[in-house]
Design a protein around this motif. Structure first.
Motif, short mmCIF file in Angstrom:
data_model
loop_
_atom_site.label_atom_id
_atom_site.label_comp_id
_atom_site.label_asym_id
_atom_site.label_seq_id
_atom_site.Cartn_x
_atom_site.Cartn_y
_atom_site.Cartn_z
N LEU A 354 112.75 36.78 34.07
CA LEU A 354 112.53 37.17 35.45
C LEU A 354 112.36 35.97 36.37
CD1 LEU A 354 112.31 39.70 37.19
CD2 LEU A 354 109.84 39.66 36.84
N PHE A 355 111.84 34.86 35.82
CA PHE A 355 111.47 33.73 36.68
C PHE A 355 112.31 32.47 36.47
CE2 PHE A 355 107.68 36.40 36.68
CZ PHE A 355 107.34 36.40 38.02
N ASN A 510 104.76 29.76 45.46
CA ASN A 510 105.69 30.28 46.46
C ASN A 510 106.88 30.98 45.84
OD1 ASN A 510 104.37 29.45 48.90
ND2 ASN A 510 104.90 27.35 48.37
N LEU A 511 107.09 30.82 44.55
CA LEU A 511 108.18 31.52 43.86
C LEU A 511 107.69 32.81 43.21
CD1 LEU A 511 109.97 28.56 42.05
CD2 LEU A 511 110.53 29.58 44.25
N ILE A 512 106.42 32.86 42.84
CA ILE A 512 105.91 33.99 42.06
C ILE A 512 105.68 35.22 42.92
CG2 ILE A 512 104.03 34.80 40.59
CD1 ILE A 512 103.67 31.90 39.68
N ALA A 513 104.95 35.06 44.03
CA ALA A 513 104.58 36.21 44.86
C ALA A 513 105.80 37.02 45.33
CB ALA A 513 103.74 35.76 46.05
N PRO A 514 106.88 36.38 45.82
CA PRO A 514 108.03 37.18 46.25
C PRO A 514 108.65 38.01 45.13
CG PRO A 514 108.19 34.94 47.13
CD PRO A 514 107.06 34.95 46.14
N VAL A 515 108.63 37.49 43.92
CA VAL A 515 109.17 38.26 42.79
C VAL A 515 108.29 39.46 42.49
CG1 VAL A 515 109.71 38.19 40.32
CG2 VAL A 515 110.32 36.26 41.79
N LEU A 516 106.98 39.27 42.49
CA LEU A 516 106.07 40.38 42.21
C LEU A 516 106.23 41.49 43.25
CD1 LEU A 516 102.79 38.45 41.27
CD2 LEU A 516 104.53 39.36 39.74
N ARG A 521 105.70 48.53 41.56
CA ARG A 521 104.31 48.15 41.27
C ARG A 521 104.35 46.98 40.29
NH1 ARG A 521 103.49 51.17 44.84
NH2 ARG A 521 101.85 52.73 45.12
N SER A 522 103.39 46.07 40.42
CA SER A 522 103.24 44.96 39.48
C SER A 522 101.81 44.94 38.98
CB SER A 522 103.57 43.61 40.16
OG SER A 522 104.93 43.57 40.55
N ILE A 523 101.65 44.92 37.65
CA ILE A 523 100.32 44.89 37.03
C ILE A 523 100.26 43.67 36.13
CG2 ILE A 523 98.62 46.16 35.67
CD1 ILE A 523 100.28 48.71 36.30
N LEU A 524 99.32 42.77 36.38
CA LEU A 524 99.16 41.56 35.59
C LEU A 524 97.85 41.67 34.82
CD1 LEU A 524 100.63 40.82 38.48
CD2 LEU A 524 100.54 38.51 37.53
N LEU A 539 99.18 32.55 42.12
CA LEU A 539 100.27 33.53 42.22
C LEU A 539 100.90 33.55 43.61
CD1 LEU A 539 98.76 36.63 40.36
CD2 LEU A 539 100.31 34.89 39.42
N GLY A 540 100.31 32.84 44.55
CA GLY A 540 100.82 32.87 45.91
C GLY A 540 100.30 34.05 46.70
N LEU A 541 99.21 34.68 46.23
CA LEU A 541 98.66 35.86 46.90
C LEU A 541 97.46 35.55 47.77
CD1 LEU A 541 98.80 38.34 43.88
CD2 LEU A 541 100.44 38.12 45.74
N GLY A 542 97.02 34.32 47.78
CA GLY A 542 95.84 33.97 48.56
C GLY A 542 94.62 34.71 48.07
N GLU A 543 93.74 35.09 48.94
CA GLU A 543 92.52 35.79 48.56
C GLU A 543 92.53 37.23 49.05
OE1 GLU A 543 89.24 33.54 49.95
OE2 GLU A 543 89.74 31.75 48.82
N GLN A 544 93.74 37.78 49.29
CA GLN A 544 93.83 39.14 49.79
C GLN A 544 93.50 40.14 48.69
OE1 GLN A 544 97.40 39.82 52.32
NE2 GLN A 544 98.01 37.86 51.49
#
Length: 773
Positions: A354-355, A510-516, A521-524, A539-544
């Motif tokens: 995937l990556f 910056n490559l991971i978050a757009p793929v997720l 749905r994405s579950i890690l 993961l590029g998701l910040g603290e959201q």
């Protein structure tokens, strides 16, 4: 491609419909290079067409719908070349091929049927709009630049009709399968619920329904896989998704996943599962005399009478079964594995599929694969950021360039390629080891690589003239340059040894978050995702934690409290510069523990070198003691066999933290009752880590915690978690090294691994540790 199987509607490109097949193995490897080479030749041929005559139009859009067998195909595409001003309307598609030209037209039709389908579809769509063109294909031989034009005739229209009929049959079969899945009743993942599982199950269900991305942390042995798969299968059975993609970072992770999936598969209604492995894993002991083309593989598959739905209906095919089928029918096992994919509801694959841009085409080329209709599960997700960064990191090695240059010289490639490679080799040989390349040298090196890439377009050579390793080097060059030019991919350059230059990605967030976010749905999931903020940032998701970001679920296993007895051994300093002084103490600590304990003792080290050095001392002090270090480069079957033999016959087993033996294999649970962790497994201080430290802009405490402490302590938690997987198992653990006394280290260990006591003297070691065995 977008498809609505209930209403029999598809929206796709003309090219996608032309090559639509569920029993053709996807091509991989040279994807980006071929795309760039194709663009190069399209531009060359466009200039030729403009010079020959006026009236040519290029990249002309066309969009319309056709109906076949009750299915509606909404098509869109761009015609390479269109001329309406001559005596007849011409529709021309340009295709680059490796076949020697000129070739017999029947051979071209047999080898490249999808190209004939594509240009005929364009002609058909224009005919619906009142224009009736003459379709033709312009083939261009990559090796020589020679061209050949083939005008299509009635036989090609008949072939297109046969192709569409086959597509409809495949779609009808898939539609029937999905209808059957709607009757699937998802069973409970476990016969009995352990403490903490029901609470985690409810939290997980709520989180998945609320947020597109869910992070799920629970201890090893908690049952994460079963809980997550139960929720994912609910989405599959209800029709909210059409496929589940389950990624894992190590092949050793396949076994527990397949074991859990077998529980769900046996409940009926045709649930199909397939584990995708690499070509290397599928390799036979004796390969075929000549490599087969994709067309030849397809012909052998049809002749074999094998049925992908039939094979998957029999159960989950293991690697050995796929190899046996390959031997029996003369088909490469990797190709059989690829041809099972379109018919599987659940895919199990490595992160790379995937990556890694060089191999992700394997999944992307499956006609019925739509991320928006797929639920993504990522197992051992704590490894994902580092693995993605590694897949976008590259090495230039002088020995590899030397091998490539020798082959190209022998094949007498025309053009400047030989000269450019010779200059590149000279530059690499002169470059000494360093923490970072000088900017002028770096720029010069990159300039040479760009020149080499451009020279490839004008070089005439056959792919059979180069070894697979050197072909891959050329293919990878395009991906390397794309990574270097990526505006949001931080890279650093350094030379680890003379002649070996690294272009390393320091942060792949910056490559991971757009793929997720591409998936429904994405579950890690993992046993070691915390600290949450650090992992989300990676993961590029910040603290959201809102719907736009991700939800966090933590599973607690109260039964783990008291299963571990953890003691810190503060008698030694295991820092790199000090450990030499304490090697004898470390060896004797291991030796005396083994003599006092029952069964095999596991000892975890941060590196092979450290383990090998201590083993030498151990064998000197305790010559009768049976001990081994985990071997390198074993496949899954060999790893399992080694571990079984070691646990049965060895007194002590040396394992490396972060390896497959310490993270991917669960055979230690209940069989190893005492373990020693020699030194925190902090990453080696090198050029790559220093580059990662620089992202924190001088905040030394934060950089040390993020770059060294969190990854190091995560490896220890992962390894020790393998020792206790059920409530009846117990383990004693000695954390060997005084740094384990520091709060910054202990704070990153889970509660059930918090130290209970400390050894300061040899008397403490004897009374508090040895007597507890």
């Amino acid at each position: 491609m977008q498809w609505d199987w209930q209403n029999r509607k598809l929206r796709l490109s003309v090219g996608e419909l032309a090559r639509f097949s569920l029993h053709a193995p996807p091509e991989e490897g040279a994807g980006r290079w071929r795309m760039e080479l194709g663009s190069h030749w399209h531009n060359v041929l466009r200039q030729r067409a403009e010079a020959e005559s006026e009236g040519w139009q290029f990249e002309q859009p066309v969009e319309d719908a056709i109906v076949q067998g009750g299915w509606q195909f909404s098509l869109r595409g761009r015609i390479d070349q269109l001329n309406r001003e001559g005596p007849e309307i011409l529709v021309r598609e340009i295709k680059t091929v490796s076949m020697n030209l000129p070739a017999d037209e029947a051979s071209l039709r047999a080898a490249y049927p999808q190209y004939f389908h594509q240009v005929m579809l364009y002609a058909f769509l224009l005919g619906k709009q009142g224009e009736f063109p003459q379709p033709e294909l312009l083939f261009l031989e990559i090796q020589t630049g020679l061209t050949q034009i083939v005008r299509l005739a009635d036989q090609d229209l008949q072939a297109l009709h046969a192709h569409l009929t086959e597509v409809v049959d495949e779609l009808d079969e898939r539609r029937g399968h999905f209808s059957k899945l709607r009757q699937y009743v998802v069973p409970k993942p476990f016969p009995e619920w352990r403490p903490g599982q029901l609470e985690a199950r409810n939290s997980l269900k709520e989180a998945i329904g609320r947020a597109p991305i869910t992070l799920f942390e629970a201890p090893t042995g908690f049952g994460k896989t079963g809980l997550v798969l139960e929720q994912a299968l609910q989405y599959l059975a209800s029709g909210q998704v059409e496929r589940i993609l389950l990624l894992t970072g190590k092949n050793t992770g396949h076994t527990p996943l397949l074991k859990q999936l077998e529980v769900f598969r046996k409940s009926g209604h045709g649930l199909t599962i397939h584990a995708l492995r690499s070509r290397a894993d599928h390799a036979l002991e004796e390969e075929f005399a000549e490599p087969l083309s994709l067309h030849e593989i397809g012909e052998r598959w049809i002749a074999s009478g094998l049925s992908a739905p039939g094979l998957l209906a029999e159960g989950i095919l293991d690697l050995e079964s796929v190899r046996d089928l390959g031997n029996q029918h003369g088909i490469p096992p990797w190709a059989i594995s690829r041809m099972l994919l379109p018919y599987a509801d659940i895919w199990i694959a490595d992160f790379n599929y995937l990556f890694d841009p060089a191999v992700c085409s394997v999944l992307e080329s499956i006609p019925t694969f739509s991320p928006k209709r797929t639920l993504l599960l990522v197992d051992e997700a704590h490894n994902l950021p580092e693995r993605v960064a590694a897949s976008h990191s590259h090495v230039l090695d002088a020995s590899e360039v030397d091998s490539l240059l020798s082959e190209i010289q022998f094949a007498r490639f025309p053009g400047p390629l030989v000269r450019l490679l010779d200059q590149l080799l000279s530059m690499l040989k002169k470059q000494p080891a360093c923490d970072s390349l000088d900017p002028p040298f770096e720029a010069d090196l990159l300039g040479h690589l760009r020149d080499i890439r451009e020279a490839l377009d004008d070089s005439s050579f056959g792919e059979d003239e180069l070894s697979p390793e050197n072909l891959e080097w050329l293919w990878r060059l395009s991906y390397f340059l794309a990574d270097w030019d990526h505006p949001h991919l931080p890279m650093t350059t350094y030379c680890s040894q003379k002649g070996r230059v690294h272009f390393a990605c320091t942060d792949a967030a910056n490559l991971i978050a757009p793929v997720l976010h591409r998936f429904s749905r994405s579950i890690l999931m993992s046993a070691t995702l915390q600290p949450w903020e650090a992992f989300q940032t990676a993961l590029g998701l910040g603290e959201q934690t809102t719907v736009e970001g991700c939800a966090v679920v933590q599973g607690n296993a109260p039964w783990l409290e008291g299963c571990f007895e953890v003691i810190v051994d503060a008698r030694v300093d295991t820092r790199y510069r000090e450990r030499e002084k304490h090697l004898d103490t470390t060896a004797r600590t291991i030796g005396e523990t083994v003599l006092a304990a029952k069964g095999c003792t596991a000892v975890f080290f941060p590196s092979y070198r450290y383990a090998e050095t201590v083993l030498e001392r151990l064998q000197f002090h305790y010559p009768a003691m049976r001990g081994e270090i985990q071997p390198r480069n074993l496949n899954l079957e060999q790893q399992t066999a080694f571990l079984e033999e070691a646990l049965r016959f060895d007194d002590v087993l040396f394992l490396v933290l972060g390896s497959r033996f310490s993270e991917g294999i669960d055979a230690l649970g209940g069989r190893v009752h005492q373990a020693i962790v020699v030194s925190p497994a902090l990453p080696e201080v090198n050029s790559l880590q220093r580059a990662r430290e620089s992202r924190f802009h001088g905040n030394s405490a934060q950089s040390f915690r993020s770059v060294y402490l969190i990854p190091g302590l995560r490896k220890i938690s992962q390894a020790l978690g393998r020792l206790v997987r059920t409530p009846d198992q117990r383990a004693k653990v000695l954390l060997h090294g005084k740094r384990f006394m520091e709060p910054a280290y202990q704070d990153l260990l889970p509660g059930y691994l918090q130290p209970m006591d400390c050894l300061v003297t040899n008397e403490d070691f004897a009374s508090k540790w040895l007597k507890s065995m």
